[in-house]
Design an enzyme around this catalytic site. Structure first.
Site, mmCIF file in Angstrom:
data_model
loop_
_atom_site.group_PDB
_atom_site.id
_atom_site.type_symbol
_atom_site.label_atom_id
_atom_site.label_comp_id
_atom_site.label_asym_id
_atom_site.label_seq_id
_atom_site.Cartn_x
_atom_site.Cartn_y
_atom_site.Cartn_z
ATOM 1 N N GLU A 148 13.010 1.718 4.264
ATOM 2 C CA GLU A 148 13.635 1.998 5.562
ATOM 3 C C GLU A 148 12.603 2.439 6.595
ATOM 4 O OE1 GLU A 148 17.476 4.588 6.217
ATOM 5 O OE2 GLU A 148 15.722 5.840 6.604
ATOM 6 N N TYR A 178 16.106 0.544 14.239
ATOM 7 C CA TYR A 178 16.283 0.889 12.823
ATOM 8 C C TYR A 178 16.209 -0.405 12.010
ATOM 9 C CZ TYR A 178 18.483 2.163 8.430
ATOM 10 O OH TYR A 178 18.733 2.358 7.093
#
Ligand code: GDP
Ligand code: MN
Length: 374
Positions: A190, A101
């Protein structure tokens, strides 16, 4: 303004970040045309603005043209968390060794940027924040300094990547920051998951949100790159169940929303609803949810309980304040808010006369008191 995955990836490409090949399918006929020339396997992905498509069956791997057409049709007909699927993205399949992530978010009050990263990618990051916070790492940088090699070294180490990845991490972070965030006035960039594939780091998913107050030239540029006005067509859906009590409840995540109702009951209050806005908490969603409860005559007070690793407290606070401003019904609102930018969030709420808590029990008690019924 939230962008679709394929749009985020278009911005990535424009910044020089390599993304898996992609074709957008709007109709079953598009799928039939594309199926013949595709290289298999192909990943078919629902394009919606809400998260958690994978879990909802909106991401499927097609191994041949038959599956391609069948899955594309299925996904085109889907509604995910209340949002109708706008299109299907056919993306080249990536061999994934590990899922990471990586995101950059802006902390406007501190005039800093935050590189949020985790070696547990691919799953909902709010869930990781709740269950294994030790797997979430934060590296801040100053916009006057920019992203330096030592930032990249730290991020690579936290992600469990060898030293040979430092250069790639640095290159990716700079492109995310300069090429996407600054260029398009994004407040979130993101990648989840960021795939480790051999010696490469490949963005398998993309989530980009653009500042609601983006400058006019930026909006024009976005319209040109994306072929649509991103401020149009925002859809906010949530899981809402009306109950027979009088305290309005808003939470992010089903578990937390349930716990919020329990806590209100423990202090003698009766929940007027179950309203789960989903894993994260974006300003527009919070605003729509708050307006919904403000307009419900049975609701005497509202208790908003938002918790999460990357939740931006200032954004949530602004959403609540905007809802109050746009609504004719004024009601006491109690909010418990934990996340980043807490100071700024607290200031925004205090200016609007909204009670702010960091502890759930105190907030629940205050909500019951504010309802003045029990
Ligand atoms: P989300 O559920 O909406 O976040 O959709 P994602 O694009 O993140 O996909 C969900 C999951 O599907 C990922 O975490 C991967 O595990 C899997 N997935 C998606 N695309 C690929 C791919 O190209 N290759 C492999 N191996 N898995 C993929
Ligand atoms: Mn994802």
């Amino acid at each position: 303004m939230r962008l679709y995955e394929y749009e985020g990836k278009l911005l990535f490409s424009s910044a020089g970040i390599k993304v898996p090949g992609q074709v957008l399918l709007r109709t079953p006929e598009d799928a039939e045309r594309a199926a013949g020339s595709a290289r298999y396997p192909v990943v078919l992905k629902a394009q919606v603005l809400v998260g958690g498509r994978g879990k909802a069956g909106g991401v499927k791997i097609a191994r041949n043209p038959d599956e391609f057409v069948r899955y594309a049709r299925e996904i085109l007909n889907m509604t995910i968390r209340g949002e109708k699927v706008a299109a299907v993205l056919a993306a080249d399949y990536v061999d994934i060794e590990r899922e990471l992530y990586l995101s950059i978010i802006v902390d406007r009050s501190a005039r800093k940027y935050l590189i949020l990263h985790s070696d547990k990618g691919g799953v909902d990051i709010e869930e990781v924040a709740r269950q294994s916070p030790e797997h979430i790492f934060r590296t801040t940088f100053d916009p006057f300094v920019g992203i330096k090699e030592y930032h990249a070294r730290e991020v690579a180490r936290n992600l469990g990547l060898g030293a040979q990845f430092t250069g790639r991490v640095l290159d990716l972070l700079r492109k995310m920051y300069e090429g996407v965030m600054l260029r398009y006035d994004a407040d979130l960039v993101e990648i989840n998951p960021l795939a480790v594939s051999g010696q490469e780091l490949i963005p398998v998913d993309a989530k980009v949100t653009i500042d609601d107050n983006a400058q006019e030239p930026v909006v024009e540029e976005l319209k040109r790159v994306l072929g649509r006005d991103p401020s149009e067509g925002e859809v906010h859906e949530f899981n809402y169940v009306k109950l027979d009590g009088y305290i309005g409840i808003i939470g992010n995540g089903a578990g937390l929303t349930m716990a919020t109702m329990d806590e209100v009951q423990r202090f003698g209050g009766k929940p007027a609803d179950f309203l789960d806005i989903g894993g994260g908490a974006e300003r527009g969603i919070v605003k729509d949810a708050t307006k919904l409860l403000l307009s419900d005559p049975d609701v005497k007070a509202i208790f908003i309980n938002i918790l999460g690793g990357i939740t931006r407290c200032d954004e949530v606070a602004s959403g609540v304040v905007e809802a109050l401003g746009e609504s004719r019904d004024k009601k006491p609102i109690v909010i418990r808010l934990v996340g980043t930018n807490e100071e700024e969030g607290r200031r925004i709420l205090e200016r609007a006369g909204i009670s702010y808590y960091t502890e759930m029990d105190e907030a629940a008690q205050a909500a019951v008191r504010a309802a003045g019924v029990a």
